[in-house]
Design a protein around this motif. Structure first.
Motif, mmCIF file in Angstrom:
data_model
loop_
_atom_site.group_PDB
_atom_site.id
_atom_site.type_symbol
_atom_site.label_atom_id
_atom_site.label_comp_id
_atom_site.label_asym_id
_atom_site.label_seq_id
_atom_site.Cartn_x
_atom_site.Cartn_y
_atom_site.Cartn_z
ATOM 1 N N VAL A 1 4.006 -3.189 -7.153
ATOM 2 C CA VAL A 1 2.108 -2.320 -7.100
ATOM 3 C C VAL A 1 1.316 -2.772 -8.305
ATOM 4 N N LYS B 1 0.655 -1.439 -0.133
ATOM 5 C CA LYS B 1 0.214 0.342 -0.403
ATOM 6 C C LYS B 1 0.775 1.703 -0.293
ATOM 7 N N PHE C 1 6.964 1.543 0.402
ATOM 8 C CA PHE C 1 6.856 2.560 -0.536
ATOM 9 C C PHE C 1 7.096 3.687 -0.399
#
Length: 330
Positions: free
Chosen positions: A239, A221, A227
């Motif tokens: 992703v 996420k 990330f």
């Protein structure tokens, strides 16, 4: 990194004080001997070693130095900016990155896999422009992940860095090794899926050396540390995205803006997205290839200014306007 600074600075007639990173001091000392052998006058190129907090800070704060160029972390770059303000030094900063690599469903899959692998796993992932966030269109996401894992397994041979068969050697320091391992734990604790690797690699050098297995995280996420933060190791997150707008939103959802890559057979789409991606450099259907004639640098917290090309010369010159009155009056 030394050549990128020495070349244009010398070509523009400057004298130089250069400090190597404390983790990698030896190569620049060998080069210093070659500078002397080449016949440079004493004092034109001055090489020193030391820790950044002492020797680097002294350079940034010195009133007799007019320009500072730095390659390294964003955090250190910010400290150099503060120190250089003492006499408003001209600065060039090439700092961190969390570069996105976008793969659309019309891309050449084999090429996308090969380039995306090289884009993050080369040099043990210790490249500021490393494409460490791979964004893949939903329809080909699962296929891409499996093919990427297969590429890593087949190509990323971990071992003795002096062996021709080795693709991946150790991390540069114990601190960097531990940092990568800490990010692996962060990814797992935040709920991402560890798809591959994620452990210290002990099957080389009789357990000596700071080796990390090539690591792949999926189901990541955008609010997760893995990330958002630069890991600087053989560590990638993959992703999914829905369409161009979703891909662009995820690509730009970062404080960094150094490199980026787009894989698609639609060259019009590629150029449209290249204009909108917030990065100093965009590769279309490749990753990490560069040329000394092309400007190198980033936006946002990835740096200030450009190296290489004509832009690299501009960094070591000042423009002066001279007005001459020939004796007339308005």
């Amino acid at each position: 990194m030394a050549a990128w600074k020495l070349g244009p600075a010398l070509a523009c007639g400057n004298t130089i004080v250069m400090k190597a990173a404390e983790q990698t001091p030896l190569s620049i000392l060998v080069f210093a001997n070659l500078i002397k052998e080449a016949g440079f006058p004493p004092g034109v190129v001055n090489i020193l070693n030391g820790h950044g907090k002492i020797a680097g800070a002294a350079i940034a704060q010195h009133l007799g130095i007019d320009k500072v160029a730095f390659t390294g972390s964003t955090a250190t770059g910010k400290e150099i900016m503060k120190s250089a303000s003492v006499n408003m030094k001209n600065i060039t900063l090439e700092t961190g990155g969390k570069s996105p690599l976008l793969v659309f469903d019309d891309a050449d899959m084999d090429q996308a896999i090969k380039w995306s692998h090289a884009g993050i796993m080369s040099n043990m992932g210790q490249i500021c422009t490393a494409t460490s966030r791979i964004l893949v269109q939903e329809g080909i996401y699962d296929k891409f992940v499996e093919a990427f894992k297969k590429q890593v397994a087949e190509v990323s041979k971990v071992g003795d860095p002096f062996s021709d068969e080795t693709f991946q050697g150790p991390q540069v320091t114990k601190a960097q090794y531990e940092k990568v391992l800490n990010y692996i734990e962060a990814g797992k604790s935040d709920g991402a899926t560890l798809a591959m690797g994620g452990e210290a690699y002990k099957n080389v050098g009789e357990g000596k050396g700071f080796f990390v297995s090539p690591t792949v995280f999926t189901n990541v996420k955008s609010n997760m540390r893995v990330f958002r933060e630069e890991v600087f190791g053989p560590f990638v997150v993959i992703v999914s995205f829905k369409d161009e707008e979703d891909a662009l939103q995820k690509a730009n959802d970062t404080t960094y803006g150094l490199g980026s890559a787009i894989f698609t057979k639609d060259i019009v789409r590629a150029h449209k997205l290249a204009r909108r991606i917030e990065a100093g450099m965009v590769w279309i259907n490749s990753s990490q290839d560069s040329d000394f004639r092309i400007p190198f640098g980033g936006v946002k917290q990835s740096g200030i200014g450009r190296e290489l090309g004509e832009a690299g010369l501009d960094a070591y010159t000042n423009k002066k306007a001279v007005h001459v009155n020939l004796g007339t009056w308005l």
